[in-house]
Design a protein around this motif. Structure first.
Motif, PDB file in Angstrom:
ATOM      1  N   UNK A 119     -21.047 -61.327  35.235  1.00 18.55           N
ATOM      2  CA  UNK A 119     -20.637 -62.463  34.799  1.00 18.55           C
ATOM      3  C   UNK A 119     -19.721 -63.088  35.583  1.00 18.55           C
ATOM      4  N   UNK A 120     -19.333 -62.775  36.595  1.00 18.49           N
ATOM      5  CA  UNK A 120     -18.393 -63.404  37.663  1.00 18.49           C
ATOM      6  C   UNK A 120     -17.195 -63.759  37.124  1.00 18.49           C
ATOM      7  N   UNK A 121     -16.608 -62.914  36.274  1.00 16.33           N
ATOM      8  CA  UNK A 121     -15.326 -63.020  35.477  1.00 16.33           C
ATOM      9  C   UNK A 121     -14.192 -62.479  36.256  1.00 16.33           C
ATOM     10  N   UNK A 122     -12.967 -63.125  36.171  1.00 14.10           N
ATOM     11  CA  UNK A 122     -12.006 -62.170  36.370  1.00 14.10           C
ATOM     12  C   UNK A 122     -11.479 -61.131  35.211  1.00 14.10           C
ATOM     13  N   UNK A 123     -10.564 -60.324  35.718  1.00  9.64           N
ATOM     14  CA  UNK A 123     -10.106 -59.526  34.396  1.00  9.64           C
ATOM     15  C   UNK A 123      -8.438 -59.216  34.648  1.00  9.64           C
ATOM     16  N   UNK A 124      -7.951 -59.515  33.548  1.00 17.61           N
ATOM     17  CA  UNK A 124      -6.601 -59.311  33.401  1.00 17.61           C
ATOM     18  C   UNK A 124      -5.791 -58.586  32.721  1.00 17.61           C
ATOM     19  N   UNK A 125      -6.687 -58.015  31.634  1.00 19.74           N
ATOM     20  CA  UNK A 125      -6.083 -56.831  30.721  1.00 19.74           C
ATOM     21  C   UNK A 125      -7.345 -56.002  30.589  1.00 19.74           C
ATOM     22  N   UNK A 126      -6.994 -54.786  30.797  1.00 20.88           N
ATOM     23  CA  UNK A 126      -8.027 -53.816  30.434  1.00 20.88           C
ATOM     24  C   UNK A 126      -7.353 -52.737  29.507  1.00 20.88           C
ATOM     25  N   UNK A 127      -7.891 -52.617  28.255  1.00 23.02           N
ATOM     26  CA  UNK A 127      -7.409 -51.757  27.314  1.00 23.02           C
ATOM     27  C   UNK A 127      -8.316 -50.506  26.961  1.00 23.02           C
ATOM     28  N   UNK A 128      -7.963 -49.445  27.389  1.00 26.25           N
ATOM     29  CA  UNK A 128      -8.599 -48.134  27.269  1.00 26.25           C
ATOM     30  C   UNK A 128      -8.140 -47.763  25.703  1.00 26.25           C
ATOM     31  N   UNK A 167      -7.443 -56.243  40.795  1.00 28.88           N
ATOM     32  CA  UNK A 167      -6.813 -56.468  42.022  1.00 28.88           C
ATOM     33  C   UNK A 167      -7.024 -57.804  42.354  1.00 28.88           C
ATOM     34  N   UNK A 168      -8.107 -58.477  42.357  1.00 30.42           N
ATOM     35  CA  UNK A 168      -8.380 -59.943  42.768  1.00 30.42           C
ATOM     36  C   UNK A 168      -7.844 -60.871  41.725  1.00 30.42           C
ATOM     37  N   UNK A 169      -7.681 -60.299  40.383  1.00 29.67           N
ATOM     38  CA  UNK A 169      -7.103 -61.206  39.477  1.00 29.67           C
ATOM     39  C   UNK A 169      -5.864 -61.304  39.309  1.00 29.67           C
ATOM     40  N   UNK A 170      -5.000 -60.431  39.918  1.00 33.22           N
ATOM     41  CA  UNK A 170      -3.455 -60.133  39.766  1.00 33.22           C
ATOM     42  C   UNK A 170      -2.976 -61.166  40.734  1.00 33.22           C
ATOM     43  N   UNK A 171      -1.658 -61.887  40.306  1.00 33.69           N
ATOM     44  CA  UNK A 171      -0.988 -62.716  41.096  1.00 33.69           C
ATOM     45  C   UNK A 171       0.516 -62.570  41.014  1.00 33.69           C
ATOM     46  N   UNK A 172       1.288 -63.085  42.087  1.00 38.11           N
ATOM     47  CA  UNK A 172       2.737 -62.659  41.778  1.00 38.11           C
ATOM     48  C   UNK A 172       3.469 -63.177  40.688  1.00 38.11           C
ATOM     49  N   UNK A 173       2.818 -64.100  39.910  1.00 32.02           N
ATOM     50  CA  UNK A 173       3.343 -64.738  38.687  1.00 32.02           C
ATOM     51  C   UNK A 173       2.611 -64.213  37.385  1.00 32.02           C
ATOM     52  N   UNK A 174       1.379 -63.571  37.547  1.00 30.03           N
ATOM     53  CA  UNK A 174       0.914 -62.758  36.399  1.00 30.03           C
ATOM     54  C   UNK A 174       0.107 -61.686  36.983  1.00 30.03           C
ATOM     55  N   UNK A 175       0.850 -60.167  36.661  1.00 30.41           N
ATOM     56  CA  UNK A 175       0.123 -59.023  37.115  1.00 30.41           C
ATOM     57  C   UNK A 175      -0.821 -58.628  36.138  1.00 30.41           C
ATOM     58  N   UNK A 176      -2.280 -58.176  36.501  1.00 27.49           N
ATOM     59  CA  UNK A 176      -2.917 -57.911  35.643  1.00 27.49           C
ATOM     60  C   UNK A 176      -2.707 -56.647  35.169  1.00 27.49           C
ATOM     61  N   UNK A 177      -3.021 -56.063  33.963  1.00 20.77           N
ATOM     62  CA  UNK A 177      -2.478 -54.844  33.246  1.00 20.77           C
ATOM     63  C   UNK A 177      -3.640 -53.850  32.857  1.00 20.77           C
ATOM     64  N   UNK A 228       2.260 -48.166  45.399  1.00 22.12           N
ATOM     65  CA  UNK A 228       2.097 -47.938  47.024  1.00 22.12           C
ATOM     66  C   UNK A 228       1.240 -48.957  47.808  1.00 22.12           C
ATOM     67  N   UNK A 229       0.277 -49.542  46.984  1.00 19.54           N
ATOM     68  CA  UNK A 229      -0.657 -50.755  47.592  1.00 19.54           C
ATOM     69  C   UNK A 229      -0.010 -51.873  47.701  1.00 19.54           C
ATOM     70  N   UNK A 230       0.982 -52.087  46.833  1.00 22.69           N
ATOM     71  CA  UNK A 230       1.449 -53.418  46.617  1.00 22.69           C
ATOM     72  C   UNK A 230       0.603 -54.511  46.099  1.00 22.69           C
ATOM     73  N   UNK A 231      -0.189 -54.147  45.070  1.00 21.65           N
ATOM     74  CA  UNK A 231      -1.082 -55.071  44.399  1.00 21.65           C
ATOM     75  C   UNK A 231      -0.436 -55.542  43.168  1.00 21.65           C
ATOM     76  N   UNK A 232      -0.989 -56.676  42.411  1.00 21.98           N
ATOM     77  CA  UNK A 232      -0.416 -57.163  41.417  1.00 21.98           C
ATOM     78  C   UNK A 232      -0.959 -56.393  40.191  1.00 21.98           C
ATOM     79  N   UNK A 288       4.984 -57.241  35.690  1.00 18.67           N
ATOM     80  CA  UNK A 288       5.571 -56.664  36.652  1.00 18.67           C
ATOM     81  C   UNK A 288       5.999 -55.444  36.436  1.00 18.67           C
ATOM     82  N   UNK A 289       5.951 -54.561  35.139  1.00 19.90           N
ATOM     83  CA  UNK A 289       6.602 -53.350  34.844  1.00 19.90           C
ATOM     84  C   UNK A 289       5.555 -52.507  34.306  1.00 19.90           C
TER      85      UNK A 289
END
Length: 329
Positions: A119-128, A167-177, A228-232, A288-289
């Motif tokens: 679908x070529x979408x981003x992913x900002x929240x994954x709820x298991x 990882x690709x969807x996260x930014x310094x202003x909005x960490x994906x979760x 450790x990776x420093x990703x958002x 970011x927490x």
């Protein structure tokens, strides 16, 4: 010795009911968590397992209400499509869809991820969120004990396969979760690395508690790696409380009768049970927490063993082998 042998299978049952009783009393005596006003999430994408019913349904509904494009993943297409229809109707958000995903099948999980990525979408929240509780002894398609294989290992594989998109969807202003639903029963869980499939002296209560413990350990070690990776990307675990849902179908009939008789008074509704998952998914308070365990909208301490990094790492390593994922470097 004979008395201990007879008592041993009952211990996980007694411990789980003791924890449930404590949580119910807390729910009665403490002020219930009320979901605060949360910002719109237009343009963001959420992926919710088990979003067709119960806690997952209300989680998906609230995220859609806040403007997210919501993917509901489940193993019943009819229920999934009906949930999509109802959520679209109630929220006036057309960006809600269903993807088939059987968490008891690694092939199905991989197919689901492949379909999602197409679908070529981003992913900002994954709820298991999806799970089973107290099912009779059985195995998944891949030969794993059902609680461990579906509740934990299925989500372990799904999360790892979706992490590159997150990882690709996260930014310094909005960490994906990554938000993983555990349970207070994890306090009673025990990990036996020599018998993770509980093939000796099976207890549905023990197996369920072990799967919920594994989910917290997984969350913390995932956060360790992400930091450790420093990703958002952040990872947190939530406890919905004792909730009035259909998960009690495998409880003995006296227990089901008591639940039917008093559940409306003592247990949270499914929507109330979803509040902490929703809060963990989009609240600015948690930007970011990661590496937290949340109950009733608050960060609390989880079981002592969950902070043991050696246990975390060993579980992750064993899980990679079982899920056919690259080993830790």
């Amino acid at each position: 010795m004979a008395a201990m042998a007879l008592l041993s299978p009952l211990l996980p049952v007694l411990r789980n009911y003791y924890i449930a009783l404590k949580v119910i009393l807390q729910q009665l005596l403490c002020r219930a968590f009320v979901l605060p006003d949360l910002p719109r999430q237009d343009g963001k994408v959420a992926f919710v397992t088990g979003g067709s019913r119960g806690i997952g349904y209300y989680t998906a509904k609230h995220l859609a209400k806040h403007g997210m494009h919501v993917i509901i993943a489940g193993n019943n297409e009819a229920d999934g499509n009906e949930a999509v229809r109802r959520i679209q109707q109630d929220t006036l958000n057309e960006k809600v869809e269903f993807l088939f995903c059987d968490l008891a099948s690694m092939k199905s999980i991989r197919n689901c991820v492949q379909n999602f990525k197409a679908k070529n979408l981003g992913l900002h929240v994954l709820i298991n969120n999806a799970g089973v509780m107290l099912v009779p002894e059985s195995k998944t398609e891949d030969g794993f004990e059902t609680h461990f294989g579906l509740n934990f290992l299925g989500h372990f594989l799904l999360t790892n396969l979706l992490l590159d998109t997150m990882r690709k969807s996260g930014t310094p202003y909005f960490n994906t979760r990554v938000v993983t639903v555990s349970s207070a029963t994890h306090f009673n869980g025990e990990l036996n690395f020599d018998d993770l499939q509980t093939s000796h002296c099976y207890s549905s209560h023990g197996a369920y508690a072990q799967s919920k413990l594994a989910l917290v350990l997984f969350t913390y070690y995932l956060q360790h790696q992400l930091t450790a990776e420093g990703c958002y990307v952040t990872a947190n675990s939530v406890d919905p409380g004792v909730v009035n849902t259909n998960l009690y179908q495998h409880v003995s009939w006296p227990g089901r009768f008591v639940k039917w008789l008093t559940g409306w008074l003592f247990l949270k509704t499914a929507e109330e049970g979803a509040f902490t998952s929703i809060y963990a998914s989009i609240s600015p308070d948690l930007e970011g927490i990661g590496g937290c365990y949340l109950y009733n909208g608050q960060r609390i301490k989880s079981a002592d063993v969950t902070y043991n990094t050696e246990v975390q790492k060993k579980l992750w390593s064993e899980s990679c082998k079982m899920a056919a994922l690259p080993a830790l470097s």
